[in-house]
Design an enzyme around this catalytic site. Structure first.
Site, PDB file in Angstrom:
ATOM      1  N   THR A 121      53.141  40.782  37.205  1.00  0.00           N
ATOM      2  CA  THR A 121      51.994  40.947  38.110  1.00  0.00           C
ATOM      3  C   THR A 121      52.431  41.294  39.537  1.00  0.00           C
ATOM      4  OG1 THR A 121      49.892  39.923  38.790  1.00  0.00           O
ATOM      5  CG2 THR A 121      51.808  38.462  38.655  1.00  0.00           C
ATOM      6  N   ASP A 133      49.444  40.391  47.602  1.00  0.00           N
ATOM      7  CA  ASP A 133      48.330  39.483  47.907  1.00  0.00           C
ATOM      8  C   ASP A 133      47.855  39.719  49.336  1.00  0.00           C
ATOM      9  OD1 ASP A 133      46.529  37.395  48.128  1.00  0.00           O
ATOM     10  OD2 ASP A 133      47.836  35.925  47.155  1.00  0.00           O
ATOM     11  N   ARG A 135      44.603  38.566  50.277  1.00  0.00           N
ATOM     12  CA  ARG A 135      43.333  37.825  50.360  1.00  0.00           C
ATOM     13  C   ARG A 135      43.213  37.084  51.681  1.00  0.00           C
ATOM     14  NH1 ARG A 135      43.740  34.489  44.888  1.00  0.00           N
ATOM     15  NH2 ARG A 135      45.941  34.601  45.451  1.00  0.00           N
TER      16      ARG A 135
HETATM   17  N1  LIG Z   1      46.972  42.725  41.400  1.00  0.00           N
HETATM   18  C1  LIG Z   1      46.665  41.953  40.347  1.00  0.00           C
HETATM   19  N2  LIG Z   1      45.731  41.007  40.515  1.00  0.00           N
HETATM   20  C2  LIG Z   1      45.460  40.222  39.468  1.00  0.00           C
HETATM   21  C3  LIG Z   1      46.094  40.366  38.220  1.00  0.00           C
HETATM   22  N3  LIG Z   1      45.578  39.452  37.370  1.00  0.00           N
HETATM   23  C4  LIG Z   1      44.664  38.756  38.080  1.00  0.00           C
HETATM   24  N4  LIG Z   1      44.570  39.222  39.336  1.00  0.00           N
HETATM   25  C5  LIG Z   1      43.711  38.743  40.430  1.00  0.00           C
HETATM   26  O1  LIG Z   1      44.248  37.547  40.916  1.00  0.00           O
HETATM   27  C6  LIG Z   1      43.209  36.823  41.564  1.00  0.00           C
HETATM   28  C7  LIG Z   1      43.415  35.349  41.248  1.00  0.00           C
HETATM   29  O2  LIG Z   1      44.656  34.977  41.799  1.00  0.00           O
HETATM   30  P1  LIG Z   1      45.744  34.193  40.998  1.00  0.00           P
HETATM   31  O3  LIG Z   1      47.091  34.645  41.518  1.00  0.00           O
HETATM   32  O4  LIG Z   1      45.514  34.319  39.503  1.00  0.00           O
HETATM   33  O5  LIG Z   1      45.513  32.674  41.327  1.00  0.00           O
HETATM   34  P2  LIG Z   1      45.252  31.985  42.746  1.00  0.00           P
HETATM   35  O6  LIG Z   1      43.809  32.192  43.119  1.00  0.00           O
HETATM   36  O7  LIG Z   1      46.262  32.432  43.758  1.00  0.00           O
HETATM   37  O8  LIG Z   1      45.587  30.477  42.421  1.00  0.00           O
HETATM   38  P3  LIG Z   1      44.664  29.360  41.735  1.00  0.00           P
HETATM   39  O9  LIG Z   1      43.845  28.767  42.854  1.00  0.00           O
HETATM   40  O10 LIG Z   1      45.609  28.399  41.154  1.00  0.00           O
HETATM   41  O11 LIG Z   1      43.786  30.045  40.725  1.00  0.00           O
HETATM   42  C8  LIG Z   1      41.897  37.407  41.098  1.00  0.00           C
HETATM   43  O12 LIG Z   1      41.308  38.081  42.196  1.00  0.00           O
HETATM   44  C9  LIG Z   1      42.308  38.410  40.031  1.00  0.00           C
HETATM   45  O13 LIG Z   1      41.495  39.561  40.067  1.00  0.00           O
HETATM   46  C10 LIG Z   1      47.094  41.369  38.083  1.00  0.00           C
HETATM   47  O14 LIG Z   1      47.721  41.519  37.050  1.00  0.00           O
HETATM   48  N5  LIG Z   1      47.344  42.138  39.175  1.00  0.00           N
END
Ligand SMILES: Nc1nc2c(ncn2[C@@H]2O[C@H](COP(=O)(O)OP(=O)(O)OP(=O)(O)O)[C@@H](O)[C@H]2O)c(=O)[nH]1
Ligand SMILES: [Zn+2]
Length: 222
Positions: A121, A133, A135
């Site tokens: 990923t 990331d 966000r």
């Molecule tokens: N770029 C990318 N984004 C992904 C992928 N799979 C899931 N996502 C995105 O990752 C986001 C969620 O982030 P995660 O890294 O799974 O988890 P997190 O929010 O950081 O951590 P938690 O709070 O534990 O869930 C969502 O917006 C998904 O759309 C991928 O393979 N590539």
């Protein structure tokens, strides 16, 4: 520093009956990123310092269509169930977070590279010249402040989300794991999050994969 609040014209709320329980649905337009987000609020949270909170990043594939390659859909349900069990809490559903902020088309492009070339990923994003990331948790901080939440117990396995929220002035009293069972479909994604992104995912180490935790606030960290 002047702190931007949410204007009354940019917010509306109503009761929302769902299969998982009744919530106060607070829709708001964030003054900084311009996206429309939603907070689902249960019970009395104003003035409290121990509010169970989930900041959930939009994942259309997982949240809406139930895709099993990531654990987003399961986490969304488990977080709402945990809030209902607790009797109070807030789930903030964050738009503009799709693909960790790179958007839906780009996320699906990363899926192609993961499926065809075995990239994880992280490498599948950098391979197409995009950040891993981007966000921003400012909207979550602003709605929590609007709701009068003084400190949170944050449901997440990602330690970076704790510091990100704290950087916006929201106190985090604890991090609550939100673990979903490991499956053949999600093991690659979970392993990469643990090994490349530093997420705390102890269910990967348990021999009885799949038998673990359902999102209940099992043990609080820090
Ligand atoms: N770029 C990318 N984004 C992904 C992928 N799979 C899931 N996502 C995105 O990752 C986001 C969620 O982030 P995660 O890294 O799974 O988890 P997190 O929010 O950081 O951590 P938690 O709070 O534990 O869930 C969502 O917006 C998904 O759309 C991928 O393979 N590539
Ligand atoms: Zn997902």
């Amino acid at each position: 520093m002047h702190e931007q609040g949410i204007d009354q014209k940019d917010i509306a709320e109503a009761d929302l009956r769902t299969r998982r329980g009744v919530f106060r649905a607070v829709a708001f337009r964030d003054p900084v990123d311009g996206h429309e987000h939603m907070a689902l609020v249960r019970g009395d949270v104003r003035g409290r310092e121990d509010v169970l909170v989930r900041m959930h990043s939009e994942c259309m594939t997982g949240d809406i269509f139930g895709a099993t390659r990531c654990e987003c859909g399961d986490q969304l349900g488990s977080a709402l169930d945990a809030i209902v069990r607790e009797g109070a809490g807030v789930l903030v559903y964050l738009r503009g977070h799709e693909g960790r902020g790179i958007g839906l088309v780009a996320k699906v492009r990363t899926h192609i590279l993961q499926d065809d070339q075995g990239l994880d990923t992280v490498d599948s994003a950098t391979a197409i010249g995009l950040p891993v990331d981007v966000r921003d948790y400012g909207p979550a901080a602003r709605i929590l402040r609007h709701l009068g939440v003084r400190a949170v117990r944050l449901m997440s396995n990602n330690p970076d989300k704790v510091s990100a929220l704290e950087s916006y002035g929201v106190a985090v009293a604890a991090r609550v794991p939100l673990l979903v069972p490991v499956s053949d479909d999600n093991i690659r994604y979970l392993t990469a999050k643990r090994d490349r992104l530093g997420h705390d995912l102890p269910q990967l180490d348990t021999p009885a994969r799949g038998a673990v935790v359902d999102g209940a606030p099992v043990s609080e960290v820090r």
